[in-house]
Enzyme design. Sequence first.
Site, short mmCIF file in Angstrom:
data_model
loop_
_atom_site.label_atom_id
_atom_site.label_comp_id
_atom_site.label_asym_id
_atom_site.label_seq_id
_atom_site.Cartn_x
_atom_site.Cartn_y
_atom_site.Cartn_z
N ASP A 199 0.85 -1.19 0.00
CA ASP A 199 0.00 0.00 0.00
C ASP A 199 0.88 1.24 0.00
O ASP A 199 1.91 1.28 0.68
CB ASP A 199 -0.86 0.06 1.28
CG ASP A 199 -1.85 -1.08 1.38
OD1 ASP A 199 -2.17 -1.67 0.33
OD2 ASP A 199 -2.30 -1.38 2.50
N ASP A 224 0.21 8.03 7.98
CA ASP A 224 0.59 6.65 8.33
C ASP A 224 1.93 6.65 9.04
O ASP A 224 2.14 5.98 10.05
CB ASP A 224 0.74 5.79 7.05
CG ASP A 224 -0.58 5.38 6.42
OD1 ASP A 224 -1.53 5.06 7.15
OD2 ASP A 224 -0.64 5.36 5.17
N GLU A 243 1.93 -2.36 10.80
CA GLU A 243 1.60 -2.39 9.37
C GLU A 243 2.63 -1.61 8.57
O GLU A 243 2.89 -1.93 7.41
CB GLU A 243 0.21 -1.79 9.15
CG GLU A 243 -0.23 -1.84 7.70
CD GLU A 243 -1.53 -1.13 7.41
OE1 GLU A 243 -2.02 -0.37 8.25
OE2 GLU A 243 -2.06 -1.32 6.31
N GLU A 244 3.22 -0.61 9.19
CA GLU A 244 4.13 0.27 8.47
C GLU A 244 5.59 -0.14 8.55
O GLU A 244 6.47 0.60 8.10
CB GLU A 244 3.96 1.71 8.96
CG GLU A 244 2.52 2.24 8.91
CD GLU A 244 1.87 2.12 7.52
OE1 GLU A 244 2.60 2.15 6.51
OE2 GLU A 244 0.64 1.96 7.45
N ASP A 246 -1.85 -1.31 13.92
CA ASP A 246 -2.16 -0.61 12.67
C ASP A 246 -2.22 0.85 13.10
O ASP A 246 -3.23 1.31 13.65
CB ASP A 246 -3.50 -1.09 12.12
CG ASP A 246 -3.93 -0.32 10.87
OD1 ASP A 246 -3.21 0.61 10.46
OD2 ASP A 246 -4.99 -0.66 10.33
N LEU A 288 -2.50 3.69 11.67
CA LEU A 288 -3.51 4.58 11.07
C LEU A 288 -4.41 3.73 10.19
O LEU A 288 -3.99 3.27 9.13
CB LEU A 288 -2.79 5.66 10.25
CG LEU A 288 -3.54 6.96 9.95
CD1 LEU A 288 -4.58 6.78 8.87
CD2 LEU A 288 -4.20 7.55 11.21
N ASP A 289 -5.61 3.48 10.70
CA ASP A 289 -6.57 2.69 9.94
C ASP A 289 -7.56 3.62 9.24
O ASP A 289 -8.07 4.56 9.86
CB ASP A 289 -7.33 1.75 10.89
CG ASP A 289 -8.40 0.99 10.14
OD1 ASP A 289 -8.06 0.16 9.28
OD2 ASP A 289 -9.60 1.25 10.38
N GLU A 326 -5.40 -6.09 12.78
CA GLU A 326 -6.75 -5.64 12.44
C GLU A 326 -7.77 -6.67 12.95
O GLU A 326 -8.56 -6.37 13.84
CB GLU A 326 -6.88 -5.39 10.92
CG GLU A 326 -6.06 -4.18 10.48
CD GLU A 326 -6.14 -3.83 9.00
OE1 GLU A 326 -6.24 -2.63 8.67
OE2 GLU A 326 -6.05 -4.74 8.16
P1 AHG Z 1 -5.60 0.79 6.21
O1 AHG Z 1 -5.96 2.24 6.07
O2 AHG Z 1 -4.93 0.48 7.51
O3 AHG Z 1 -4.88 0.23 5.01
O4 AHG Z 1 -6.95 -0.05 6.35
C1 AHG Z 1 -8.00 0.16 5.45
C2 AHG Z 1 -8.91 -1.03 5.58
C3 AHG Z 1 -10.08 -0.85 6.52
O5 AHG Z 1 -10.05 0.27 7.34
C4 AHG Z 1 -11.29 -0.81 5.64
O6 AHG Z 1 -12.31 -1.55 6.21
C5 AHG Z 1 -10.83 -1.42 4.34
O7 AHG Z 1 -9.43 -1.35 4.32
C6 AHG Z 1 -11.38 -0.72 3.15
O8 AHG Z 1 -11.03 -1.47 2.02
P2 AHG Z 1 -11.59 -1.08 0.55
O9 AHG Z 1 -10.89 0.17 0.16
O10 AHG Z 1 -11.20 -2.29 -0.26
O11 AHG Z 1 -13.09 -0.90 0.68
MN MN Z 2 -6.21 -0.77 8.63
MN MN Z 3 -3.15 1.37 8.36
#
Ligand code: AHG
Ligand code: MN
Ligand code: MN
Length: 349
Positions: free
Chosen positions: A64, A70, A92-93, A111, A113-114, A278
Site C-alpha cells: 500500500d 501513516d 503495518e508500516e 495498525d 492509522l486505519d 486488524e
Molecule cells: P488501512 O488504512 O490500515 O490500510 O486499512 C483500510 C482497511 C479498513 O479500514 C477498511 O475496512 C478497508 O481497508 C477498506 O477497504 P476497501 O478500500 O477495499 O473498501
Molecule cells: Mn487498517
Molecule cells: Mn493502516
Amino acid sequence: MPQIAGTFDAYLNQAVALDARLGAAARVLLAVAAAAVEMTGLVDLGRLYGQLGASLASTNTDGDVQKELDVLANDMFVGAFRQAPVAAVVSEEMSEPLVLDSAAQLAVAIDPLDGSSNIDSNVSIGTIFSILPVLAKANGTEAHFLQPGRMQIAAGFVIYGPQTSIVFALGNGQTQIFTLDRRAGRFYQAVSAPVIDRESAEYAINASNYRHWEAPVRAFIDDCEQGTEGPLKRDHTMRWTGSLVADTYRILLRGGIFLYPGDQRAGYNHGRLRLLYEANPIALIVERAAGIATDGLHPILDIVPSAIHARVPLVFGSAAPVGLVARYHSDPQFSARAPLFGKRGLMRL
Ligand code: AHG
Ligand code: MN
Ligand code: MN
C-alpha cells in the site's frame, strides 16, 4: 470486571487492583491513550497541519502507498511504546518487528492509522492495537507474535472522529469505551460497556467487489438485497465507511454485520485485512461485547498466524447474521444461487 464510571485511569487502577498481572498491559494502554491525545491534535488540524493525506513515494509491507499520516502515526505510537513495558512492536508500516526492550513482558502489534483513504475526507480514522504476553521461550522475535488472538491480554482501537474514543478489553474484562474530553485532555467513560444486538438487518461490505466474491458471500448478500421478498424475510440496509474502526464502532453501538471476505482478485484470496493488527483486536472487542468474529466459518481468535503480516477474511458483528454467514459457507444448499432460492427460504435457521 465491575462497571466503573469515571476516568480511564481509574478503570485501569481498579482492574490492576483486582489482578496485578494486568499492570504491564495497563501501562501500555496508558501509552496508547497518551499517543491518541497527540494524534487527535494532529487529525483535528487536518490540512491546517499540512498534507496529512498526501501519498509518499514509499509503500508499506503490503504494497500500500504510505500516507504522511501513516508514517507520523507509526512514529508517535512506537515512541509511546518506548516508555512502556514493550519488548517488540509489529506494525503495518514496518516490514520487520522492532525490538524495544527485550526484557519487557509484552509484544504489541499495531495498525497505526486505519482508514488512510479517509484522511482528507474528514471521515473517522483510527489506530488498532493488540497486546500479547511474550513467550517464555521464543525462537526469534516474530515467534512472540505468532500466537492465536485468544492469547491477547488486551486489545482495542482508538477512533478519531467527531469524538476521539478508546475502545478496549483488558484481561477477561468486557469491552469498554472511554471518550476524550478535549478540554481536559483526559478520557472518561461516557457510555456503558456495549452489548452488540443479536439480531440486525444492517450489513457492511464493499459491494463493488461483488463479481470477485465466492458463492457463499454472493448468496448471503443477494438474500439481504432481496429483503422481505427473499429467504431472510426482512428488508436490510447497507453501510460502508472504508474505515474498519468506524464500522466497528457503529456495530458495537447498534448492531450489524461487517464482511471483508477473500475474493478472486490477485492478492485478495484471504481478503484485505491483517490478522495480527486488524482482525485479532477487532475480534476480541466484538466477542467481549457479545458478538462473533469469524473468517467466514471459524473463530478469528483461534487462528494460529502463519506470518506477522498475514491477511484473513473477516466477518463480525451481531451473532445471528454472523452465524448465518457460517451456515452459507458450510452448507452448499445455502450458498447455491437462484435454483434453490425457495428451498433456502424453507430451510431458514
Ligand atoms: P488501512 O488504512 O490500515 O490500510 O486499512 C483500510 C482497511 C479498513 O479500514 C477498511 O475496512 C478497508 O481497508 C477498506 O477497504 P476497501 O478500500 O477495499 O473498501
Ligand atoms: Mn487498517
Ligand atoms: Mn493502516
